[in-house]
Enzyme design. Structure first.
Site, mmCIF file in Angstrom:
data_model
loop_
_atom_site.group_PDB
_atom_site.id
_atom_site.type_symbol
_atom_site.label_atom_id
_atom_site.label_comp_id
_atom_site.label_asym_id
_atom_site.label_seq_id
_atom_site.Cartn_x
_atom_site.Cartn_y
_atom_site.Cartn_z
ATOM 1 N N ASP A 130 0.866 -1.169 0.000
ATOM 2 C CA ASP A 130 0.000 0.000 0.000
ATOM 3 C C ASP A 130 0.912 1.231 0.000
ATOM 4 O O ASP A 130 2.081 1.163 0.408
ATOM 5 C CB ASP A 130 -0.921 -0.011 1.219
ATOM 6 C CG ASP A 130 -2.176 0.791 0.996
ATOM 7 O OD1 ASP A 130 -2.200 1.638 0.084
ATOM 8 O OD2 ASP A 130 -3.164 0.571 1.721
ATOM 9 N N GLU A 138 -17.788 10.168 4.086
ATOM 10 C CA GLU A 138 -17.272 8.817 4.317
ATOM 11 C C GLU A 138 -16.287 8.501 3.198
ATOM 12 O O GLU A 138 -16.582 8.657 2.023
ATOM 13 C CB GLU A 138 -18.392 7.777 4.385
ATOM 14 C CG GLU A 138 -19.241 7.626 3.151
ATOM 15 C CD GLU A 138 -20.161 6.410 3.203
ATOM 16 O OE1 GLU A 138 -20.003 5.540 4.091
ATOM 17 O OE2 GLU A 138 -21.046 6.324 2.341
#
Length: 873
Positions: free
Chosen positions: A267, A617
């Site tokens: 990542d 969100e």
């Protein structure tokens, strides 16, 4: 009017990286590709090798190696590189419960990626988002609805997630393992699902049972059955060791147990995190050595730049670098980066296939299949033609709630308001915004509050220039209904260059009532740019926002004493890589509610588009308002401002239809008790407005099912930071949900009968065949999702129910069909406290129906297993 200056730093969304992993045995790299890669790597110097181990790999002209950036996104459409087909967000795709659809979506994503790759040219440099290494799907388990990135996943169930991942991955990669159309990278391996705050350094001490029973199965399926050629390791640590340096996961589990032959990517900046947040090693040389030795082949970031120092100091052998490089270059050879045989099946994929008519039809199909009907009192739906509709709510007319995150640019997006106007007639629609998403979160200023300079149309007059100083005659003049645009790597018009234009919007702002207003300009910033697009906003010829590109002064607070119009002008100068613009506001609550009340009075039925948005969100957002923090939620209820809107609409006594648009479950307790109908549309993609309108009009019969549990309240959930599964998801939650996983209604009715098994007594390790008959008892054709659940009463640690099969089928009125399922030993197995998976002796229940046992129509039967069988990890 008085002005009160304020400032707001505009958030940026960091792109998340995913590891690329080469396929398992069935899709292993060919010997030719491996041999070619090894021979090429042998010619490289150490600095050249290290440069190729980082995601932005530069060209090596002397070896004929073009520059290649490994970072490409394709979560629900090829992303961040201009126009593309934008499908529903991943959680919406999961609500279809249709793995065949996911295969089609994956095929479309990789086809459009290949088209853009071909446009750049085989053998030429490929910049970020132009490659064929696609960092999707996100198959983390959506264990808690508070996680802002849960929208990117396929929900809370390991089996459903795994099956949808298999379909998507096979679609991405195609049918030729030696020459994939693109490479899929499931992420984030493993045990990663928030909170966003602290994600770069948190350690998960999950039990062996939960790891094997919940967190690993979807990844295992993605590798062993989906054949993913790449995988991405997560930010977090597991039992004290950062995942990207976890040899037990990346070597023992992934390569030894699962037979993975591909490459692992970190990542983004996860290696650097090992030094600066995990404190795993004192410097990046040692963190990089630990990561590459454990099996992380590619660094999204620049921490691997310290590998020469690691080699010189003996932290890692140069041969370890060669192994990683061989995996990476074998993948590039198989992708055909340097050209392939004349019969290359992908050479003819051109830009005409990007957002083609066929792909647009698939986007509409996906949006339709994702819609879930939760309530339909007295069959108020479908709505009749000619009915007058009050269309209200903050999500009725916004682009961002169509596209969600990790998205491409939709060429012709259709919002719900536009879809309803097309299907029911504009003369029958009374629209007002009604409320913001949440207190303190600006929304695009609606068309009702904007008037163009000619006073003839709602919106603002836009003058578009092909230069930056607004001089001379504009290349294009048009009326823009709202200022809510995604122009990422595209031009506002074919008459303009994509990276060099200026726009001036003028007209009038029409306040709905007196009070305090916040005006805001939102620019989607490119987070790695040297500079940003300047914007200026004028009200009554006074400059209230002047942003030179520094992200400051993007809001202005004003007071309007009455409702008289005010001159408004917005200037945007686009000379960089920023991605669009939104003109937003926060209006007085009572003024917006009064507007909504008038609209409802003029209508027969209210349709309220409520929920969440990617502004509240998502991934590491800079938001801190009631109910939301840093991209996660602190409360799963509907925000108070929207709740007030629903209650005002219902006070009229007229029917109320609630359409939830969100990336996660929302506790719609009041709506369940008081609304006449509830639909869940998620973030539905470019065709979302058309899809919702077709469902409301009855042109399409909804058949989606919830891929997550809708809980009643935040207090029903365990602590967000805990990764223990007890009390979470339908498998381990002991309470009564608002709406259960697997739930969904239809405009017709289905019945079940004749659940039969191949045997009533099974020997451990043998498969079990099951079949059930489903019949459409209603008068409408429709889709039913047949679900199979296994219950193992009395076995310790067994889930309440476990999904072990599903099939979406279309049935005409009166049609019946026998559906067959093959239940493998793994589907019939249990996991003990030590993490061992076995098929255990005992008595079992099998249920077949349109929902979980006890939640809908279905039939059940029992069988027993004799003996026991230990299964491989």
């Amino acid at each position: 009017m008085r002005f009160r200056a304020s400032s707001k730093t505009n958030r940026w969304l960091p792109g998340i990286v995913v590891a690329l992993s080469v396929a398992a045995h069935a899709r292993a790299a060919t010997p030719d590709a491996d041999a070619q890669a090894a021979a090429l790597v042998a010619k490289m110097t150490l600095p050249e090798k290290v440069s190729q181990l980082q995601s932005s790999a530069p060209a090596i002209p002397r070896l004929g190696i073009a520059a290649y950036d490994w970072w490409s996104e394709g979560l629900h459409g090829i992303a961040r590189d201009g126009y593309a087909t934008v499908f529903p967000q991943a959680i919406g795709l999961a609500a279809s419960w249709d793995d065949a659809l996911l295969h089609q979506v994956g095929t479309t994503v990789s086809t459009e990626a290949r088209a853009k790759f071909n446009a750049a040219g085989v053998g030429h440099d490929h910049a970020r988002y132009q490659g064929l290494s696609i960092w999707s799907p996100n198959i983390n388990i959506f264990r808690d609805p508070r996680w802002g990135r849960g929208q990117e996943t396929y929900g809370e169930d390991p089996y459903l997630t795994g099956q949808l991942a298999i379909g998507f991955i096979r679609g991405i990669q195609g049918d030729d393992p030696a020459h994939p159309r693109a490479i899929a990278t499931p992420k984030h391996f493993v045990v990663h699902s928030g909170p966003e705050a602290g994600r770069h350094g948190f350690d998960v001490d999950v039990s062996a049972h939960d790891l094997e029973a919940t967190y690993l199965p979807a990844f295992r399926a993605a590798i062993t059955e989906g054949g993913a050629d790449s995988i991405m390791c997560a930010y977090n640590a597991l039992h004290g060791t950062p995942v990207c340096a976890n040899d037990a996961l990346l070597t023992t589990t992934l390569r030894h147990d699962w037979g993975f032959k591909g490459y692992v990517v970190s990542d983004c900046d996860a290696i650097d995190d090992m030094t600066n947040f995990h404190y795993f090693k004192p410097d990046n040389a040692q963190s990089s050595a630990a990561a590459i030795q454990a099996g992380t082949d590619l660094d999204c970031g620049d921490a691997y730049a310290d590998l020469p120092d690691a080699v010189r100091k003996g932290y890692v052998k140069a041969s370890v670098l060669d192994t990683a490089l061989t995996r990476l270059f074998a993948a590039r050879y198989r992708l055909g980066e340097w050209g392939v045989a004349a019969n290359d099946p992908y050479a003819g994929i051109g830009m005409d296939q990007v957002d083609s008519a066929a792909h647009r039809r698939l986007a509409l199909q996906a949006a339709l299949e994702s819609v879930v009907l939760l309530k339909n009192t007295h069959d108020i739906l479908p709505l009749k033609q000619g009915i007058r509709l009050a269309v209200i709510g903050p999500n009725a007319d916004t682009l961002e709630t169509l596209e969600a995150n990790y998205h491409g640019t939709a060429r012709n997006p259709v919002t719900p308001l536009e879809g309803l106007r097309q299907h029911f007639g504009a003369q029958h629609i009374f629209y007002v915004q009604g409320s913001p998403i949440a207190d303190g979160v600006p929304e695009p200023i609606p068309e009702t509050a904007l008037r163009a300079t000619d006073h003839a149309q709602p919106g603002l007059t836009g003058e578009y220039f092909d230069h930056l100083d607004f001089s001379g005659t504009p290349s294009l003049t048009r009326t823009d209904r709202v200022i809510d645009f995604d122009w990422d790597h595209v031009a506002p018009s074919e008459q303009l260059p994509a990276h060099h234009y200026a726009v001036r919007w003028t007209g009038e702002l029409l306040p709905p009532g007196p009070g305090d207003y916040t005006l805001a300009v939102h620019v989607d910033r490119c987070f790695d740019c040297a500079g940003h697009d300047p914007v200026r906003l004028y009200i009554d010829n006074q400059r209230v926002i002047d942003d030179s590109g520094s992200d400051q002064h993007m809001q202005a607070n004003l007071h309007f004493a009455d409702t008289r119009p005010h001159a408004i002008r917005l200037d945007l100068v686009h000379a960089g890589q920023d991605q669009g613009v939104r003109l937003q506001w926060l209006a007085p609550a009572q003024a917006q509610l009064a507007e909504a009340e008038k609209a409802v009075q003029n209508a027969d039925v209210s349709v309220a588009f409520v929920g969440l948005s990617p502004d509240v969100e998502g991934e590491e957002l800079k938001v801190d308002v009631p109910g939301f923090n840093g991209g996660d939620r602190t409360d799963i209820g509907l925000p108070a401002s929207q709740q007030a809107l629903l209650e005002r609409a219902a006070a009229s006594g007229k029917p109320l239809v609630v359409v939830l648009m969100s990336g996660s479950a929302v506790a719609l307790n009041w709506a369940k008790a008081h609304a006449d109908a509830i639909l869940v549309a998620w973030y539905p993609g470019e065709a979302g407005g058309d899809a919702v309108a077709q469902v409301l009009a009855g042109d399409y019969n909804p058949g989606g099912r919830l891929p997550v549990t809708f809980y009643r309240a935040t207090r029903d959930l365990p602590p967000f930071v805990s990764y223990a599964m007890q009390g979470r998801t339908y498998r381990y939650f002991d309470g009564t949900p608002l709406y259960p996983f697997g739930y969904g209604l239809s405009y017709t009715h289905f019945s079940y009968s004749d659940l039969t098994l191949s045997t009533a007594q099974l020997h451990a390790g043998d498969p079990l065949q099951a079949s059930v008959t489903v019949r459409n008892d209603g008068k409408r054709a429709g889709d039913e999702v047949v679900q199979i659940y296994l219950d193992a009463p009395g076995l310790p640690l067994a889930p309440r129910h476990a999904l072990v099969g599903f099939r979406r089928v279309h049935l005409a009125p009166g049609e019946r069909r026998q559906i067959e399922f093959a239940l493998t030993p793994r589907l019939l197995s249990q996991v003990d406290a030590a993490g061992h998976r076995t098929v255990d002796a005992g008595h079992y229940q099998l249920f077949a129906g349109g929902a979980q046992p006890g939640d809908g129509e279905g039939v059940s039967t029992s069988f027993s297993i004799v003996g026991s069988e230990v299964l491989p990890r």
